[in-house]
Write an enzyme that holds these catalytic residues in place. Structure first.
Site, PDB file in Angstrom:
ATOM      1  N   ASP A 146      39.739  38.019  38.694  1.00  0.00           N
ATOM      2  CA  ASP A 146      40.613  39.204  38.632  1.00  0.00           C
ATOM      3  C   ASP A 146      41.726  38.853  37.653  1.00  0.00           C
ATOM      4  O   ASP A 146      42.687  38.174  38.021  1.00  0.00           O
ATOM      5  CB  ASP A 146      41.180  39.518  40.021  1.00  0.00           C
ATOM      6  CG  ASP A 146      42.094  40.736  39.978  1.00  0.00           C
ATOM      7  OD1 ASP A 146      41.748  41.719  39.299  1.00  0.00           O
ATOM      8  OD2 ASP A 146      43.163  40.703  40.620  1.00  0.00           O
ATOM      9  N   GLU A 151      35.999  42.952  36.991  1.00  0.00           N
ATOM     10  CA  GLU A 151      36.066  44.412  37.008  1.00  0.00           C
ATOM     11  C   GLU A 151      36.258  44.965  35.610  1.00  0.00           C
ATOM     12  O   GLU A 151      36.990  44.391  34.809  1.00  0.00           O
ATOM     13  CB  GLU A 151      37.226  44.885  37.896  1.00  0.00           C
ATOM     14  CG  GLU A 151      36.857  44.931  39.357  1.00  0.00           C
ATOM     15  CD  GLU A 151      37.888  45.684  40.201  1.00  0.00           C
ATOM     16  OE1 GLU A 151      38.771  46.357  39.637  1.00  0.00           O
ATOM     17  OE2 GLU A 151      37.805  45.573  41.429  1.00  0.00           O
ATOM     18  N   ASP A 154      44.907  39.261  44.613  1.00  0.00           N
ATOM     19  CA  ASP A 154      44.187  38.898  43.380  1.00  0.00           C
ATOM     20  C   ASP A 154      42.984  38.017  43.707  1.00  0.00           C
ATOM     21  O   ASP A 154      41.918  38.154  43.106  1.00  0.00           O
ATOM     22  CB  ASP A 154      45.122  38.145  42.419  1.00  0.00           C
ATOM     23  CG  ASP A 154      46.442  38.865  42.250  1.00  0.00           C
ATOM     24  OD1 ASP A 154      46.628  39.537  41.233  1.00  0.00           O
ATOM     25  OD2 ASP A 154      47.282  38.767  43.163  1.00  0.00           O
TER      26      ASP A 154
END
Lengths: 168, 168
Positions: free
Chosen positions: B7, B66, B139
């Site tokens: 992340d 992501e 995170d």
């Protein structure tokens, strides 16, 4: 002082190497670092990183680039910012300080007017560096502009510093 | 298959190392790579790059993260994208393929519902990996989620491939 101006991008990253000596600027080289569009984003960043290392290895003492603002196409902005991360990394790897300027600051320093047109900036670059034609492509011209901007600021700072040291 | 979920972030970058063996997932480690706020952006990216190299050196075979969408704070978005560029570079440097998933894809894979709440995702991560508590901080949990998402997709792909090879 050897200044490296960079206009970050993943497909095409503009660069310019500008020498400032005794208040005079001279362009050593400028152009674009391109990455093959068939590669993945990660692979293109890898190629870009290698090319940047080659450019900075010529002894650049400072890296100048435009501050990034997001207002247009978000996808392009992500790609530019990702490339910018790799540019900043390459500078830090060589211990080179980074100077950032907003687009109006660059125009103000190069043309003397913060809202100058792209063409005016390119014409002033041509004159300042004694180039035979307008610098092309745009990414390379933008890199030249931010390098010249830093040279002007460094020149001004140097003059002010010298002035301050003069006996009154 | 050793999956590294990331992340991206400049101040705090979540990571998770997840092993997928015979359809079973196991978390090897997860946490945050932090960079000192007193450093410049370029220096923080340098520290992040070094930490990422250490994490990937454990033998990660794929990096999952992501997909990035810009809609909120532009300044944060630039910082995240810059860090993301360094993450992608670190993967390419080791020749590790990158898999990207949208936030709804991650939620769908982890919870079975693409609009799940953060808390539901964390609860499902706790159960899937047999953790004593909800994974923290956010995170690190996000990195675990995208790693688990990739594990689910890899598991499904493997099953489909095996199914296709069966004699009819």
């Amino acid at each position: 002082m050897l200044i490296c101006g960079i206009d970050p991008g993943i497909g095409r990253c503009g660069y310019a190497l500008v020498e400032l000596t005794d208040g005079n600027v001279k362009v050593l080289s400028y152009g674009c670092l391109e990455t093959p569009s068939l590669l993945s984003t990660a692979e293109r960043l890898y190629v870009l990183h290698q090319r940047l290392q080659e450019v900075l290895a010529c002894g650049a003492e400072v890296l100048a680039l435009e501050a990034l603002f997001f207002n247009k196409n978000a996808r392009t902005a992500v790609n530019v910012a990702q490339a910018r991360g790799v540019v900043l990394l390459a500078a830090a790897e060589r211990g080179i300080p980074v100077a950032e300027y907003t687009p109006p600051e660059v125009k103000q320093a190069v043309v003397g007017y913060g809202r100058a047109e792209k063409r005016q900036v390119q014409e002033m670059l041509r004159r300042s560096f004694g180039l035979p034609d307008l610098p092309k492509p745009d990414d390379a011209a933008d890199a030249l502009a931010v390098a010249l901007c830093h040279a002007q600021v460094a020149r001004f700072t140097e003059r002010t510093r010298q002035g301050g040291e003069k006996p009154v």
